[in-house]
Design a protein around this motif. Structure first.
Motif, PDB file in Angstrom:
ATOM      1  N   UNK A   1       0.838  -1.203   0.000  1.00 59.54           N
ATOM      2  CA  UNK A   1       0.000   0.000   0.000  1.00 59.54           C
ATOM      3  C   UNK A   1       0.867   1.245   0.000  1.00 59.54           C
TER       4      UNK A   1
ATOM      5  N   UNK B   1      -3.684   5.303  13.125  1.00 57.42           N
ATOM      6  CA  UNK B   1      -4.842   4.408  13.092  1.00 57.42           C
ATOM      7  C   UNK B   1      -4.379   3.042  12.611  1.00 57.42           C
ATOM      8  N   UNK B   2      -3.430   3.037  11.682  1.00 61.91           N
ATOM      9  CA  UNK B   2      -2.889   1.791  11.142  1.00 61.91           C
ATOM     10  C   UNK B   2      -1.424   1.677  11.565  1.00 61.91           C
TER      11      UNK B   2
ATOM     12  N   UNK C   1      -3.918   5.383   2.750  1.00 65.16           N
ATOM     13  CA  UNK C   1      -3.155   4.456   3.588  1.00 65.16           C
ATOM     14  C   UNK C   1      -2.048   5.182   4.337  1.00 65.16           C
TER      15      UNK C   1
ATOM     16  N   UNK D   1      -9.239  13.177   5.543  1.00 63.60           N
ATOM     17  CA  UNK D   1      -9.251  12.181   4.479  1.00 63.60           C
ATOM     18  C   UNK D   1     -10.349  12.577   3.502  1.00 63.60           C
TER      19      UNK D   1
ATOM     20  N   UNK E   1      -9.320  14.010  13.588  1.00 60.67           N
ATOM     21  CA  UNK E   1      -9.588  13.440  12.259  1.00 60.67           C
ATOM     22  C   UNK E   1     -10.859  14.013  11.652  1.00 60.67           C
TER      23      UNK E   1
ATOM     24  N   UNK F   1      -3.981   9.592  19.842  1.00 62.55           N
ATOM     25  CA  UNK F   1      -5.035  10.079  18.943  1.00 62.55           C
ATOM     26  C   UNK F   1      -5.999  10.983  19.704  1.00 62.55           C
TER      27      UNK F   1
ATOM     28  N   UNK G   1     -13.162  12.930   8.164  1.00 63.95           N
ATOM     29  CA  UNK G   1     -13.221  11.965   7.063  1.00 63.95           C
ATOM     30  C   UNK G   1     -14.112  12.478   5.937  1.00 63.95           C
ATOM     31  N   UNK G   2     -14.077  11.742   4.824  1.00 62.79           N
ATOM     32  CA  UNK G   2     -14.858  12.173   3.667  1.00 62.79           C
ATOM     33  C   UNK G   2     -16.347  12.211   3.994  1.00 62.79           C
ATOM     34  N   UNK G   3     -16.837  11.088   4.529  1.00 64.13           N
ATOM     35  CA  UNK G   3     -18.222  11.089   4.982  1.00 64.13           C
ATOM     36  C   UNK G   3     -18.176  11.582   6.413  1.00 64.13           C
ATOM     37  N   UNK G   4     -19.200  12.319   6.779  1.00 63.79           N
ATOM     38  CA  UNK G   4     -19.086  13.081   8.026  1.00 63.79           C
ATOM     39  C   UNK G   4     -18.716  12.253   9.243  1.00 63.79           C
ATOM     40  N   UNK G   5     -19.189  10.998   9.299  1.00 62.16           N
ATOM     41  CA  UNK G   5     -18.818  10.136  10.413  1.00 62.16           C
ATOM     42  C   UNK G   5     -19.139  10.720  11.778  1.00 62.16           C
TER      43      UNK G   5
ATOM     44  N   UNK H   1      -3.554   7.102   7.233  1.00 58.87           N
ATOM     45  CA  UNK H   1      -3.882   6.272   8.401  1.00 58.87           C
ATOM     46  C   UNK H   1      -2.626   5.911   9.187  1.00 58.87           C
TER      47      UNK H   1
ATOM     48  N   UNK I   1      -4.046   4.913  20.997  1.00 58.64           N
ATOM     49  CA  UNK I   1      -5.386   5.496  21.136  1.00 58.64           C
ATOM     50  C   UNK I   1      -5.299   6.779  21.973  1.00 58.64           C
TER      51      UNK I   1
END
Lengths: 235, 418
Positions: A28, A62-63, A54, A175, A95, A89, A97-101, A57, A86
């Motif tokens: 990745x 996160x990753x 990737x 993101x 963070x 973070x 994200x693209x979708x509001x989450x 993250x 954690x």
């Protein structure tokens, strides 16, 4: 604002790599060297599937990388446990994200209060005051008690930004934060991100495929096939 | 710490409130389980206590008989050994045992020394009742009414008359009402009784036992000890001692001590009712398997609810993890969801169980002319057992899917969403 070299980077990636196990393994991210500086708006761009999310993250803890090192304020964070990551973070990163989450069961205010309450440094009334102030700063002072499904896409994304800022992070990661927005809302979000870097001195990293946003970044990181192909300082 | 717990409870509560139907199904599963557990166990425990009380109280806790578990050796055998004797005896006469408990006053004194214990001597023997050409056998038991009433519950079994009348009426006898019916006898009637030794006396009916008393049988009757001894031709002899103890559960030990000292067979109620006690054990095994099955099914409901919640909330889990919630936080959220379902279910189940018990307790059953109610054990112990078992089952049922929630990799979710 002073945007010249010299400020110590918040986050440094050295030869960072991420392989997905398999036969053959899927790469990745490969050998990424990158320094994320405070007060700068860094954009990561590249075609879809090039590994930019990737990389984000990995930078956002996160990753976990499969090779290389990641240093936060000069301290290596790669070997830290899940709970320690954690904690980082929670305390230092934000963070978007693209979708509001957002959590659908909670109001805008409660969503912004989540990280503050989890950190536990403020009392409940103090946490609420801080969340209201943050929502006010993204122009949603009058919609604090609305649930996410009563807000427009742009408003939700601004709630998400307020939530990312809840614990006063040194690093804000986005993101494709404008990926789902129309041009007016998109411009507004980008302005907010630029202000976070330029006015508040935070390090801001954003993954985007929108060339317009990439133009506005201080540092433009281009990726191709999992590798960083170019780091361009703009402006 | 409490701030964190409050937040996690807040999130768990929101999840449950958003999924009202599933929450309702899971809690009502637990509630029904707990409610029926309470009703069934109250009935089982109550009836068992009632049953044991009947076993213990109808007859004396220990009965000492005028017999031995193995006969004592003959004097000749005692003197020369059973086999291999080098002596041959001629004209050896086998000694005839005189039936009856010898030195029974000493045994009674020994019993009186045990705190709270009472011993009642009695003589039983067979007589024949004869009325107008009809004959029936009667197992007659001679007692001292004032002592016997303290040892057994026979006075409760009387339809009419009282034990004390035996002392007041010359030749008084108490027999079962069904036998009286067969002989067409009523209160105050006179009946001729002949013993196996040939003595005949006229007896007067001073009381009747109720029908269907397992311990008494239909052919038993009570007389005054003195009169029974004279009727049976065995003056001053007794062949049975009934002992009542303050603690019925010590009967086995006391019986053993008495038997070791006096050699007469001393039978405790446990020994007498070993088959029934075995039956009760089986009953308990059946009850607890049924009840565990009910609770197990209830915990399936919790498992389903929590695991659906985890599956539905994978995106939320990824959000919370990216914000900085730990794996432990996520696990705790979902375990608490299960615990909350169990807790609400337990409280509803308590109410249901209470209601069921009230209904069962109000039922009336006419048995042989008596109104009987179901024996129920309504102690709080049952409530606590039900709650503890459900909460433990709920926590375990929730823990399985909660572990999965903690293992959700936020990267997988974030990637999938983009």
């Amino acid at each position: 604002m002073n945007v010249d070299e010299g400020a110590a980077p918040v986050l440094v990636a050295e030869q960072l790599g991420r392989d997905l196990p398999g036969d053959p393994p899927v790469t990745l991210v490969k050998d990424a060297d990158l320094a994320i500086e405070p007060g700068k708006f860094t954009a990561i761009v590249g075609p879809s599937g090039c590994g930019k999310s990737s990389l984000l993250y990995l930078l956002g803890l996160i990753d976990r990388p499969t090779s290389g090192r990641l240093l936060l304020d000069g301290r290596e964070v790669t070997p830290l446990s899940g709970d320690e990551r954690a904690r980082i973070r929670l305390e230092r990163f934000g963070f978007v994200f693209q979708f509001h989450f957002l959590l659908p069961e909670f109001t805008a205010l409660e969503n912004v209060m989540l990280p503050i309450r989890r950190l536990g440094r403020l009392s409940l009334p103090e946490a609420e005051a801080r969340a209201r102030e943050l929502l006010g700063s993204v122009g949603l002072g009058d919609k604090v008690l609305k649930s996410p499904d009563r807000l427009s896409g742009g408003e939700r994304q601004r709630v998400a930004i307020a939530r990312a800022l809840a614990n006063d992070p040194v690093l804000v990661l986005g993101d494709e934060p404008t990926g789902n927005l129309d041009s007016v809302n998109s411009a507004r979000v980008v302005d907010l991100f630029r202000d976070l870097a330029h006015k508040q001195g935070r390090a801001v990293v954003c993954v985007t495929h929108d060339p317009g946003i990439a133009e506005l970044a201080d540092i433009r990181v281009s990726m191709l096939d999992g590798r960083i192909s170019e780091v361009l300082r703009q402006g | 710490m409490t701030l964190r717990l409050g937040l996690l409870i807040h999130i768990a509560a929101k999840h449950l409130l958003m999924r009202r139907r599933q929450t309702l199904v899971a809690t009502s599963g637990v509630a029904v389980g707990v409610g029926f557990f309470l009703a069934v166990s109250a009935l089982m425990v109550g009836s068992q206590a009632d049953f044991i009380k009947t076993l213990i109280d109808t007859a004396p806790h220990i009965i000492i008989y005028d017999e031995r578990r193995s006969p004592p050796p003959q004097p000749g055998v005692a003197a020369f050994g059973a086999e291999g004797a080098a002596v041959q005896l001629h004209g050896y006469k086998v000694r005839t045992e005189v039936r009856g408990i010898k030195d029974w006053q000493a045994i009674l004194r020994e019993v009186d020394r045990i705190p709270g214990a009472i011993g009642s001597p009695s003589l039983s023997g067979a007589v024949t009742l004869r009325v107008g050409g009809r004959e029936e056998g009667l197992g007659v038991i001679g007692i001292d009414p004032s002592i016997e009433t303290r040892v057994s519950t026979i006075s409760d079994k009387l339809r009419t008359g009282s034990l004390i009348d035996l002392e007041r009426v010359q030749g008084g006898v108490i027999i079962g009402e069904d036998q009286a019916q067969r002989l067409a006898l009523g209160m105050g009637d006179i009946v001729a009784a002949t013993s196996s030794r040939g003595g005949t006396r006229n007896l007067k009916i001073v009381g009747l036992f109720k029908r269907g008393q397992m311990q008494l049988g239909s052919g038993s009757g009570y007389m005054l000890l003195r009169e029974a001894q004279s009727l049976l031709g065995r003056p001053f002899v007794i062949n049975r001692i009934g002992v009542k103890l303050a603690d019925p559960y010590s009967a086995q030990d006391v019986a053993k001590t008495l038997e070791q000292r006096y050699f007469y067979k001393a039978e405790s109620w446990q020994e007498r009712s070993a088959d029934f006690l075995g039956l009760l054990l089986t009953r308990n095994v059946i009850m607890y398997s049924v009840v565990s099955a009910i609770l197990l099914v209830a915990s399936f409901g919790i498992y389903t609810a929590v695991s659906n919640s985890v599956a539905d909330k994978r995106r939320d889990i990824a959000i919370l993890r990216s914000i900085g919630f730990s794996q432990g936080d996520l696990q705790l959220i979902f375990v608490m969801e299960g615990m909350a379902l169990a807790l609400v279910g337990v409280v509803l189940g308590w109410a249901l169980g209470f209601g069921l018990m009230s209904v069962l307790g109000s039922l009336e059953f006419p048995i042989q002319g008596d109104v009987q109610r179901l024996p129920l054990d309504r102690s709080s112990r049952q409530y606590l057992i039900a709650a503890a078992a459900s909460l433990a089952a709920g926590a375990f049922a929730a823990w399985l899917p909660a572990r999965k929630a903690a293992q959700v990799d936020p990267v997988d979710i974030l990637r999938g969403a983009v």
